[in-house]
Design an enzyme around this catalytic site. Structure first.
Site, PDB file in Angstrom:
ATOM      1  N   THR A 247       0.853  -1.193   0.000  1.00  0.00           N
ATOM      2  CA  THR A 247       0.000   0.000   0.000  1.00  0.00           C
ATOM      3  C   THR A 247       0.882   1.234   0.000  1.00  0.00           C
ATOM      4  OG1 THR A 247       0.040   0.203   2.409  1.00  0.00           O
ATOM      5  CG2 THR A 247      -1.800  -1.050   1.447  1.00  0.00           C
ATOM      6  N   ASP A 248       0.295   2.367  -0.366  1.00  0.00           N
ATOM      7  CA  ASP A 248       0.952   3.634  -0.067  1.00  0.00           C
ATOM      8  C   ASP A 248       0.829   3.821   1.445  1.00  0.00           C
ATOM      9  OD1 ASP A 248       2.203   6.060  -0.159  1.00  0.00           O
ATOM     10  OD2 ASP A 248       0.961   6.895  -1.754  1.00  0.00           O
ATOM     11  N   TRP A 249       1.593   4.762   1.980  1.00  0.00           N
ATOM     12  CA  TRP A 249       1.689   4.909   3.436  1.00  0.00           C
ATOM     13  C   TRP A 249       0.331   5.300   4.052  1.00  0.00           C
ATOM     14  CZ3 TRP A 249       5.303   2.753   1.295  1.00  0.00           C
ATOM     15  CH2 TRP A 249       6.513   2.459   1.895  1.00  0.00           C
TER      16      TRP A 249
END
Ligand code: BGC
Length: 757
Positions: A247-249
């Site tokens: 995932t992105d952060w």
């Protein structure tokens, strides 16, 4: 089954449920927002995976990207420095249209990744530049998926040739920063497949990135990180992706309703949806996510099969890493050599927009050069946010011109220097009040005295004005004062041009920008415009290389420069609704993004897609096709000759005009391109470009298939999307289904898409 897979199976068999849950989440030892983990093995890296020492599974480190490695340049109680090279931003690299060169940049970047002890670089950014105001466009390549995909593939192959990984991001359709953590984007399946996914598809097939980063946004009602159609059916089953998805952060956290990163334990992503969809790794990894995974495994809402599948994929990534191989990194990459790579690449991606009466190149004995604009003194190497590299220095335009032995007007330098120093301080203070995602605070312009300008126009040989823009993660740009030039900048251009033209002296504008700006209102006032983009740390030297004629410009636009912002096809739906705090955005322009729109609807841009001047001229001849009937492959050849006086490189662009079939089609689409070698005056090169069946096809939603319509196709080859030099036709005798796919992106909201007919 390979030896590694067997070993991995054994490890998984020994893992406890807790260990599996831990392993599916990254490890954040401090607030890892924007690569800030200073407790990391590599301080300043964005994150790491979970280690299981009892099973000899080490922790691997990931760090941003994409314009170079983003780590802390200094460390506590350590006299050494850890600077990385700021390479030119993604947009500039794409504008080289030179994939081998992009590969060289990638190779140098990947070397720094490895030698600083990092395993995976979080880049490249492959999102489509849907609208010029996206704050992160500088990290991305193009409004066109073929350019984006080919450039990304070259970059990934270059980086990964070092034995380190990449994370192609942000998958998919992360086209705005405003409310990126939850904006619901309504996009048709056709626009997704033809525009927003196609670049990713090309790069997966050509380069197999070790990892892919899913994006924050929702697509048709569901977070990208929870979409099985995207992350499994399309990415793995249709395209054959072999790596992991992370995932992105904080991806999948509902941060529209709970803004900020403050209260992350009150909210949490839907881990069951993410893990089942095939989002293998959750970054940066939060305790609540681990707890929820364990709970879901125990109550049966999360299948252990899916968990094991993701765990195995992450293990395979760990097994490939330099860390697993116990690589001993030096912390001493060859920064000097890489500065040269950055300098060359930057010069090749700059675009000469205007050059009346051969204003450029300039001879160093032209006389004194008057350098205006605060940015001339404070060059912008790259954008802000996680894409900002911590480089050791940035060569300003003034330094670059000095290094090239131009004689500069000292009075003007003395006037600007203290003003710029004060402005830098003011802007930094203002920005620090806004936090990490603050919008850029540009330097103000110096008010110029008319008498001084008249005097200088008499004494000096030429005026150079730099206009600067910066932006980045977390915020989008504005029309007024950003896309459009500020009044102070317009005044500066007008006053300098009047004064210098009155003395028959030329005026050159350098655009040190990360994204598209308005040009039509002022371009007639000046003699030459060089779009330098944000060229990395050697910027001033690269600009000087072009100004002095050491390099003939060969960059071309990978996006359209519209006359007016409101000409953009996405202007009316940009950011979405409600206006003040948008939650929904409908991509009403459908497939008509960039030149697909301008060419189809006859809207004249300021500078069109594919445009760029050179110091020399090229002739296109002998355009031939391998056949005038398409069977399975068609090759087009063309001879390009340098008919000017200076050596230079040309980009030949191949556009396809498809027959009118049963669905709407753009007037033309770029299908292939190639850049020549450096051709001396009079020298020729034969370029060969290939069309495959998929190149003829459009995506038919009703049939869930890529279909090539029968009929006459025209191929246009030329120097830009408007500058067509030669054409040829071929036919496809029967309509062909090129590829059947899985249904995806079921619309959650009905909206009307733009149609040409
Ligand atoms: C950005 C990513 C970046 C990540 C790690 C996020 O905020 O969107 O592009 O890789 O942070 O720093």
């Amino acid at each position: 089954m390979s030896k590694v897979d067997k070993e991995i199976d054994k490890i998984v068999a020994k893992m406890t449920v807790e260990e599996k849950a831990n392993f599916l989440c990254g490890v954040s030892s401090s607030a890892t927002v924007l690569g800030q983990d200073n407790k990391s093995r590599v301080p300043g890296a964005a994150g790491q995976t979970y280690a299981i020492p009892r099973l000899k599974v080490p922790q691997i480190v990931v760090a941003d990207g994409p314009a170079g490695l983003r780590i802390s340049p200094t460390r506590k109680n350590d006299k050494n420095t850890y600077y990385a090279t700021a390479f030119p931003v993604g947009t500039l690299l794409a504008c080289t249209w030179n994939t081998p060169l992009v590969g060289e940049v990638g190779k140098a970047m990947g070397h720094e990744v490895k030698e600083y002890g990092v395993d995976v670089l979080l880049g490249p950014g492959v999102n489509i530049q849907r609208n010029p105001l996206c704050g992160r466009n500088f990290e991305y390549y193009s409004e066109d998926p073929v350019v984006a995909g080919k450039t990304a593939a070259a970059m990934i192959n270059g980086i990964q040739s070092n034995g380190v990984g990449t994370s192609m991001k942000h998958f998919a359709a992360n086209n705005q920063e405003t409310n990126r953590l939850g904006i619901n984007e309504h996009i048709s399946e056709r626009a997704m497949r033809e525009i927003y996914l196609h670049g990713f598809e090309i790069a997966v097939k050509k380069a197999q990135p070790w990892t892919i980063m899913s994006s924050y946004n929702k697509i048709d009602g569901t977070y990208a990180s929870e979409r099985k159609d995207l992350l499994t059916n399309i990415l793995r089953d249709e395209w054959g992706f072999k790596g992991i998805v992370m995932t992105d952060w904080f991806g999948g956290y509902n941060m529209i309703d709970n803004p900020g990163f403050g209260d992350l334990n009150k909210q949490v992503s839907d881990v069951v949806a993410q893990v089942s969809a095939g989002n293998d790794l959750l970054m940066p990894g939060m305790q609540r996510q681990r707890d929820n995974i364990i709970k879901a495994i125990k109550d049966g809402s999360l299948s252990i099969k899916d968990v094991d599948r993701n765990v195995k994929r992450i293990l395979r990534l760990v097994y490939k890493s330099p860390t697993m191989a116990k690589f001993v990194w030096s912390n001493k990459p060859n920064l000097k050599e890489h500065a040269q790579v950055a300098r060359n690449a930057a010069a090749e991606g700059m675009v000469l927009l205007k050059n009346d009466a051969n204003t450029l190149p300039l001879s160093t004995d032209v006389g004194t050069v008057a350098t205006f604009g605060t940015t001339s003194y404070n060059f912008i190497s790259g954008g802000t946010g996680s894409g900002d590299v911590n480089e050791a220095y940035t060569v300003s335009l003034i330094q670059g011109l000095n290094n090239a032995n131009f004689k500069l007007d000292k009075d003007i330098i003395d006037l600007y220097t203290p003003f710029v120093a004060k402005e830098i301080k003011r802007a930094a203070e203002e920005k620090s009040k806004m936090g990490m995602f603050g919008t850029d605070v540009g330097l103000k312009e110096l008010e110029l005295d008319r008498t001084l300008l008249e005097k200088k126009a008499k004494e000096d040989a030429v005026a150079i004005i730099t206009i600067g823009r910066n932006s980045g993660e977390g915020a989008d740009r504005k029309v007024e004062g950003d896309f459009n030039l500020r009044d102070s900048e317009q005044d500066m251009i007008s006053q300098i041009s009047e004064a210098f033209h009155a003395q028959n002296k030329k005026v050159v504008v350098i655009l040190n920008v990360g994204g598209v700006v308005e040009t039509s209102s002022w371009r007639n006032k000046v003699d030459a415009i060089l779009l330098s983009w944000q060229p990395g740390q050697e910027g001033g030297n690269s600009v000087a290389d072009i100004l002095v004629g050491k390099v003939s410009p060969s960059g071309k636009l990978t996006m359209t420069f519209p006359v007016n912002y409101y000409d953009c096809p996405s202007a009316s739906s940009w950011l979405g609704t409600p206006r003040a705090n948008p939650r929904e955005v409908a991509y009403k322009e459908g497939i008509y993004v960039g030149y697909r729109y301008y060419t189809t609807f006859g809207v004249k841009p300021s500078y069109e897609f594919g445009y760029g001047l050179s110091y020399t001229t090229f002739n296109y001849s002998n355009f031939t096709l391998s056949s005038n009937i398409f069977t399975n492959k068609l090759t087009a050849t063309v001879t390009i000759t340098n008919i000017g006086k200076t050596a230079g490189k040309e980009v030949a662009e191949l556009y396809l005009v498809a027959p009118k079939g049963s669905i709407d089609k753009p007037a033309k689409e770029l299908k292939a391109y190639a850049k020549t070698n450096l051709l001396r005056s009079g020298e020729s090169q034969v370029i060969e470009l290939t069309l495959n069946p998929r190149d003829l096809a459009s995506f038919h939603e009703n049939e869930e298939a890529w279909i090539a319509d029968k009929g006459q196709y025209q191929i246009q080859i030329g120097a830009s999307s408007e500058d067509v030099r030669q054409t040829a036709t071929f036919s496809l005798p029967e309509t062909r289904i090129i590829e059947k796919v899985n249904p995806a992106f079921k619309e959650d909201k009905v909206f009307t898409e733009l149609r040409a007919k």
